[in-house]
Write an enzyme that holds these catalytic residues in place. Structure first.
Site, short mmCIF file in Angstrom:
data_model
loop_
_atom_site.label_atom_id
_atom_site.label_comp_id
_atom_site.label_asym_id
_atom_site.label_seq_id
_atom_site.Cartn_x
_atom_site.Cartn_y
_atom_site.Cartn_z
N HIS A 249 32.46 42.20 37.20
CA HIS A 249 33.22 41.35 38.11
C HIS A 249 33.48 42.15 39.38
CE1 HIS A 249 35.96 38.13 39.38
NE2 HIS A 249 36.65 39.12 39.94
N CYS A 250 33.08 41.62 40.50
CA CYS A 250 33.18 42.34 41.78
C CYS A 250 34.37 41.78 42.58
CB CYS A 250 31.89 42.18 42.58
SG CYS A 250 31.86 43.14 44.11
N VAL A 251 35.38 42.63 42.80
CA VAL A 251 36.55 42.19 43.56
C VAL A 251 36.21 41.94 45.02
CG1 VAL A 251 38.19 43.33 42.02
CG2 VAL A 251 37.26 44.60 43.96
N ILE B 138 35.03 38.26 44.83
CA ILE B 138 35.84 37.35 44.02
C ILE B 138 34.95 36.52 43.09
CG2 ILE B 138 37.81 37.24 45.59
CD1 ILE B 138 36.79 34.57 46.63
N ASN B 139 33.98 37.18 42.49
CA ASN B 139 33.00 36.50 41.65
C ASN B 139 32.36 37.53 40.72
OD1 ASN B 139 31.40 34.49 40.60
ND2 ASN B 139 29.96 34.44 42.31
#
Length: 411
Positions: free
Chosen positions: A184-186, A189-190
């Site tokens: 999950h890549c901050v 946001i996905n």
């Protein structure tokens, strides 16, 4: 020198902290200074602050920080994406209009696509999701086979209410199971998964290219400015005297070209971070695994090092009988498979009369402590002895990541 040193140290510090925060937990950095710094930042310092806060303020500061941290790290919010876009847009706004009249025609042709490509790939990463839903669950179950090592048939997601496909993972941020979940890549946001991993690779490549290109172009423009401020010969002599004189010269140059100088310095300092991401994910493609799977393989590496992993073949253990649990696996067109079976024990070889779990690699040893060892099982000495059926070779791994046909291999 003061201005240049302050800005450089500030940017370098932020880049270093970001690198440690994002990469510090990766298995490759275990038992390294990066892992230690990660613990210092996220464990030792917060624990120290919490200790003094409980004594002096009754825990009020810790409570507020925990609430803020919970939102920042555990909620799917756009703050980091906004910060990233703000840096990108502001940097280009400061740099391009100032540099445009001074650059050559070839740069005027190359600069617009180099500057625009990261936005396209960023947008594609954000809007492309890889969620597994009741509607596409059956299709996702046939995307990859279970390898019986890090992914097992029959495991159920209690949140999504269905059996988890191979290579998937439930994301607590996205509140969904994600196909071929990488992480999950901050920043996006996905989740980076099956449907946007190729966009993510392109984003890393285009962002690295932008930062390197901006650094080189900015250096070229600043060098022109230095030649105007100093005679080329005297400037060269000043730069050759000492590091202090070199910093002083460039401080004057950056101060006279504050827009180009600041953005060039920012690009130069942050380019290694983007390139580190790109290099790491190139390694993952080469190894045929995701970030999520690298952590699982790291756990297996520890078990192999401890002498707790044993291997055999399906033919030796089951003969012509069906392998337990494989009747739960839908047919898959994946070009690789393995006849290998792996077990985890307490360090002793499996004894005759053991029971194998169909949903993990653990076994239940027989009650008879004097039962002889089963000679069909051999201790795994190295991770090179373990099959990774998701590794098709670098070029096929890359084609698979970009959803292109891969060359067929023997099952």
């Amino acid at each position: 020198m003061g201005l240049l040193r302050t800005v450089a140290l500030g940017i370098l510090g932020i880049s270093g902290l970001t690198f440690v925060a994002l990469f510090g937990r990766l298995p490759v950095f275990r038992k390294t200074p990066i892992s230690f710094l990660y613990k210092v930042i996220w464990k030792y310092i917060p624990n120290g602050i919490s200790h003094f806060d409980n004594r002096l303020l009754g825990g009020c500061l810790t409570f507020c920080c925990n609430r803020t941290g919970k939102y920042v790290w555990n909620e799917n919010h756009p703050l980091v994406l906004i910060f990233f876009l703000s840096l990108l847009i502001t940097g280009e706004y400061l740099f391009i209009p100032t540099a445009w009249p001074r650059i050559s025609t070839i740069h005027k042709i190359c600069a617009p696509p180099v500057a625009a490509l990261p936005y396209f790939h960023l947008y594609a990463c954000v809007v492309s999701t890889s969620y597994i839903t009741p509607e596409n669950h059956a299709q996702e179950m046939t995307r990859y086979p279970y390898d019986g090592v890090i992914f097992h048939p029959g495991r159920y997601c209690p949140t999504c209410k269905f059996v988890k496909p191979a290579r998937s993972k439930h994301c607590s941020f996205c509140k969904a199971c994600v196909a071929r979940q990488d992480h999950h890549c901050v920043w996006l946001i996905n989740c980076v998964g099956a449907n946007n991993y190729h966009y993510f690779l392109c984003l890393l490549l285009s962002l690295s290219a932008l930062l390197i290109y901006g650094s080189l172009l900015g250096h070229s423009l600043l060098t022109q400015t230095m030649e105007v401020l100093f005679l080329p010969e005297s400037g060269l002599k000043l730069a050759q005297k000492s590091w202090t004189m070199w910093f002083n010269v460039w401080s004057l140059v950056i101060a006279s070209e504050i827009r180009i100088g600041t953005v060039t310095l920012l690009a130069f300092m942050t380019a290694p971070l983007a390139m580190a991401f790109l290099v790491y994910h190139t390694y993952l493609v080469w190894a045929g695994m995701t970030t999520n799977e690298s952590a699982k393989w790291s756990e297996w590496k520890d078990e192999v090092t401890d002498g707790c992993a044993f291997k055999s073949t399906k033919g030796e253990i089951y003969g012509n009988s069906p392998v337990p649990g494989e009747n739960q696996k839908p047919q898959s067109a994946w070009p690789m498979s393995s006849d290998q079976i792996l077990l985890l024990t307490d360090g002793e070889p499996p004894a005759e009369g053991y029971k194998i779990s169909s949903r993990s690699n653990d076994i239940i040893q027989p009650d008879d402590l004097d039962a002889p060892y089963d000679p069909r099982w051999l201790r795994v000495r190295s991770m090179e002895e373990v099959d990774n059926i998701y590794d098709l070779g670098f070029w096929d791994n890359l084609r698979e990541a970009f959803k292109l046909p891969v060359s067929k291999k023997v099952q």
